[in-house]
Design an enzyme around this catalytic site. Structure first.
Site, PDB file in Angstrom:
ATOM      1  N   SER A  85       7.174   1.088  12.539  1.00 37.23           N
ATOM      2  CA  SER A  85       6.402   1.120  13.358  1.00 37.23           C
ATOM      3  C   SER A  85       5.713  -0.061  14.689  1.00 37.23           C
ATOM      4  O   SER A  85       6.399  -1.163  14.384  1.00 37.23           O
ATOM      5  CB  SER A  85       4.842   1.163  12.441  1.00 37.23           C
ATOM      6  OG  SER A  85       3.691   1.337  13.364  1.00 37.23           O
ATOM      7  N   GLY A 117      10.481  -7.578  15.954  1.00 35.87           N
ATOM      8  CA  GLY A 117       9.891  -6.479  16.932  1.00 35.87           C
ATOM      9  C   GLY A 117       8.381  -7.625  17.563  1.00 35.87           C
ATOM     10  O   GLY A 117       8.830  -7.494  18.851  1.00 35.87           O
ATOM     11  N   HIS A 152      18.251  -9.176  15.657  1.00 39.00           N
ATOM     12  CA  HIS A 152      17.550  -8.961  15.146  1.00 39.00           C
ATOM     13  C   HIS A 152      17.758 -10.492  13.618  1.00 39.00           C
ATOM     14  O   HIS A 152      16.817 -10.229  12.949  1.00 39.00           O
ATOM     15  CB  HIS A 152      17.458  -8.204  14.407  1.00 39.00           C
ATOM     16  CG  HIS A 152      16.118  -7.075  13.577  1.00 39.00           C
ATOM     17  ND1 HIS A 152      15.574  -8.151  12.542  1.00 39.00           N
ATOM     18  CD2 HIS A 152      16.214  -5.371  13.889  1.00 39.00           C
ATOM     19  CE1 HIS A 152      14.106  -7.125  12.306  1.00 39.00           C
ATOM     20  NE2 HIS A 152      14.766  -6.062  12.642  1.00 39.00           N
ATOM     21  N   ARG A 158       0.084 -11.434   5.077  1.00 38.65           N
ATOM     22  CA  ARG A 158      -0.472 -10.341   4.484  1.00 38.65           C
ATOM     23  C   ARG A 158       0.918 -12.125   2.607  1.00 38.65           C
ATOM     24  O   ARG A 158       0.402 -11.924   1.720  1.00 38.65           O
ATOM     25  CB  ARG A 158       0.901  -9.726   3.471  1.00 38.65           C
ATOM     26  CG  ARG A 158       0.946  -8.006   4.340  1.00 38.65           C
ATOM     27  CD  ARG A 158       1.895  -7.395   3.556  1.00 38.65           C
ATOM     28  NE  ARG A 158       1.157  -6.393   4.967  1.00 38.65           N
ATOM     29  CZ  ARG A 158       0.692  -4.903   3.547  1.00 38.65           C
ATOM     30  NH1 ARG A 158       0.840  -5.082   2.282  1.00 38.65           N
ATOM     31  NH2 ARG A 158       0.313  -3.695   3.813  1.00 38.65           N
ATOM     32  N   ASP A 207       5.202  -5.817   7.714  1.00 38.41           N
ATOM     33  CA  ASP A 207       5.171  -7.376   8.820  1.00 38.41           C
ATOM     34  C   ASP A 207       3.985  -7.517   7.711  1.00 38.41           C
ATOM     35  O   ASP A 207       3.353  -7.364   7.628  1.00 38.41           O
ATOM     36  CB  ASP A 207       3.863  -6.610   9.707  1.00 38.41           C
ATOM     37  CG  ASP A 207       4.418  -8.213  10.830  1.00 38.41           C
ATOM     38  OD1 ASP A 207       4.426  -9.055   9.830  1.00 38.41           O
ATOM     39  OD2 ASP A 207       4.152  -8.076  12.186  1.00 38.41           O
ATOM     40  N   ASP A 255       5.024  -7.567  32.942  1.00 37.57           N
ATOM     41  CA  ASP A 255       5.093  -7.489  34.126  1.00 37.57           C
ATOM     42  C   ASP A 255       5.748  -8.983  34.666  1.00 37.57           C
ATOM     43  O   ASP A 255       4.777  -9.910  34.297  1.00 37.57           O
ATOM     44  CB  ASP A 255       3.841  -7.750  35.046  1.00 37.57           C
ATOM     45  CG  ASP A 255       3.489  -7.764  36.453  1.00 37.57           C
ATOM     46  OD1 ASP A 255       4.381  -7.986  37.331  1.00 37.57           O
ATOM     47  OD2 ASP A 255       1.761  -8.171  36.960  1.00 37.57           O
ATOM     48  N   ASP A 313      12.181  -4.739   4.538  1.00 39.85           N
ATOM     49  CA  ASP A 313      12.234  -3.094   4.479  1.00 39.85           C
ATOM     50  C   ASP A 313      11.988  -2.890   2.593  1.00 39.85           C
ATOM     51  O   ASP A 313      11.750  -4.239   1.896  1.00 39.85           O
ATOM     52  CB  ASP A 313      13.529  -2.573   4.556  1.00 39.85           C
ATOM     53  CG  ASP A 313      13.469  -2.188   5.758  1.00 39.85           C
ATOM     54  OD1 ASP A 313      12.859  -2.975   6.619  1.00 39.85           O
ATOM     55  OD2 ASP A 313      14.899  -3.066   6.592  1.00 39.85           O
ATOM     56  N   THR A 347      -3.114   6.010   6.923  1.00 40.55           N
ATOM     57  CA  THR A 347      -3.168   5.035   7.932  1.00 40.55           C
ATOM     58  C   THR A 347      -3.034   6.510   9.211  1.00 40.55           C
ATOM     59  O   THR A 347      -2.025   7.157   8.758  1.00 40.55           O
ATOM     60  CB  THR A 347      -2.275   3.713   8.197  1.00 40.55           C
ATOM     61  OG1 THR A 347      -1.627   4.096   7.389  1.00 40.55           O
ATOM     62  CG2 THR A 347      -3.403   2.664   7.037  1.00 40.55           C
ATOM     63  N   THR A 372      18.988  -5.764   9.601  1.00 40.16           N
ATOM     64  CA  THR A 372      19.597  -5.139  10.786  1.00 40.16           C
ATOM     65  C   THR A 372      19.828  -6.543  11.200  1.00 40.16           C
ATOM     66  O   THR A 372      19.050  -7.451  11.558  1.00 40.16           O
ATOM     67  CB  THR A 372      19.477  -4.410  11.625  1.00 40.16           C
ATOM     68  OG1 THR A 372      18.563  -3.406  11.368  1.00 40.16           O
ATOM     69  CG2 THR A 372      20.033  -4.642  12.751  1.00 40.16           C
TER      70      THR A 372
END
Length: 451
Positions: free
Chosen positions: A387, A160, A155, A298, A294, A397, A314, A262, A33
């Site tokens: 996820s 994220g 993106h 790794r 992510d 805030d 992906d 998981t 994306t």
């Protein structure tokens, strides 16, 4: 619902001069994306002392945040071979001030409506990419005093984790606090450098993320499926329901006794099976599940803390609907687990080399919102589930208190789903999923009854 009225649109630039120039993007920035991803926050009415200063507070703090995160104030531009480059030119970001006469009392009834879409900044992808801001925010004041803050982030520039890093630091600056984590802006760690000369040999790479997604049996393309109306649902999975699923999957023959499956693998396997049932597939129907991994931890060595960019890729788990439905949940979870385990440092670096030497990246770019028909499409018989379980999503805030609701923005792509932790941190999860209207009720039925 009362209409949303735009009052002002501001261009916000970094508070102080920043580095300017050509900023190379990494290979993983340029695939998947590459459009903007929306997120929405709702807040209770700020105190009377803050009420009139909301927009000014956001403008000033945003300007100071952009000084540290200056790539977001730049613009993209196309290079040959459908590659993107970032021009750090301090052109700025967009902040929109809007209001509504609506009494916002029920978030759930507001989500997914036409008016909800209007509290999210709109991006016109028909204009040249050099003119499109990489970050847009819209603050909407409602008659009841509540406000919404919706953001859209490119993106092609961040994933994220990095987007939420920016938002959390923006909030800290607005509260008068110092940065918690300085962004690490150098992307050469995940950049393969200049492409090889034409006709140079490319390394062999059998990366799952570059496979063509399966089509419905008998169909030559996905155009008919893309035309079908979709609807979004937010489905809660309680801690008890989640534990029941995990108990079942981790006592299956497919489970690894030393590790177990998981939360993500368990719930995603469940969603995959439910989607196959709801869509009424024949047993031999191939189906793919797109998994976003992510790679920060790794890599060898792990990426620096605060790495600001795209560090996700992906991968695709594939099966047939018949295999998924006839076997226990552990079979689906095992397919997902295996795809994730394949993502090693060597896998990532080999993929970077593969992309570097590829003649044209267009086929790897998800361009649905740019009006193109090319690019991967993960609707029926496929789906994608991202996820957000480990992301610092909540507690944004700006000085008037934390949000009362946070969630994804508009999403009308069949099969696109998100898995979020429940805000109260009671062990529950939220599945935000988009399905075809004709499939949604059956999906909900299987989602709960199959637990």
């Amino acid at each position: 619902m009362a209409p949303i009225i735009i009052r002002n649109t501001y261009t916000v630039v970094p508070a102080e001069p920043t580095w300017t120039g050509r900023f190379p993007l990494a290979e993983w920035d340029q695939v998947g994306t590459i459009t903007h991803v929306p997120t929405v926050y709702f807040y209770d009415k700020p105190s009377d002392s803050f009420q009139g200063n909301v927009v000014e507070a956001l403008k000033n703090s945003l300007s100071r945040a952009l000084f540290h995160f200056y790539p977001l104030a730049g613009r993209l531009r196309w290079l040959p071979r459908n590659r993107l480059e970032l021009d750090c030119n301090a052109a700025g970001v967009t902040l929109i001030e809007a209001e509504s006469e609506a009494e916002l009392t029920d978030f759930n009834s507001f989500l997914g409506t036409k008016e909800f879409e209007k509290i999210v900044p709109q991006v016109n992808y028909k204009t040249p990419i050099e003119t499109i801001p990489l970050f847009l925010a819209q603050v909407t004041k409602f008659k009841c005093g509540r406000i919404s803050l919706s953001v859209k982030v490119s993106h092609a520039v961040v994933d994220g984790q990095s987007a939420l890093h920016f938002l959390s630091e923006w909030g800290r600056i607005a509260r008068g606090e110092p940065l918690k984590t300085i962004p690490f802006l150098d992307r050469k760690i995940l950049w393969a450098g200049e492409p090889l000369p034409p006709f140079a040999s490319s390394p062999q790479y059998e990366g799952q993320e570059f496979e063509e997604p399966p089509l419905l049996i008998g169909e030559m393309d996905c155009e008919e499926e893309r035309k079908k109306e979709t609807v979004v649902a937010m489905l809660k999975l309680s801690k008890t329901q989640l534990e029941k699923l995990r108990s079942r999957v981790n006592t299956s023959e497919c489970a690894d006794p030393a590790r177990g499956f998981t939360r993500y693998e368990t719930v995603t396997g469940h969603v995959w099976r439910c989607a196959c049932k709801a869509r009424g597939h024949s047993p031999e129907q191939p189906t793919g599940l797109v998994i976003c991994v992510d790679v920060r931890s790794r890599m060898q060595p792990p990426l620096p803390r605060g790495y600001f960019g795209n560090a996700t890729l992906d991968v695709v788990a594939t099966s047939t609907s018949g295999e998924l439905i006839s076997n226990e949940l552990g079979f689906a979870a095992g397919k997902i687990s295996k795809a994730i385990k394949n993502v090693t440092n060597e896998y990532v670096m080999t993929g970077i080399e593969y992309l570097k030497n590829h003649e044209d990246l267009k086929e790897f770019q998800d361009m649905h919102t740019l009006g193109r028909k090319e690019g991967p499409f993960y609707g029926n018989p496929n789906l994608g589930l991202v996820s957000w379980l480990t992301l610092p999503m909540y507690g944004l805030d700006f000085g008037w208190g934390q949000e009362v609701y946070m969630g994804p923005g508009t999403n009308d792509l069949d099969g696109n789903s998100l898995l979020l932790p429940y805000k109260n941190d009671d062990g529950s999860l939220i599945l935000a999923t988009c399905q075809q209207v004709g499939h949604m009720e059956a999906f909900k039925k299987h989602f709960y009854e199959d637990i």
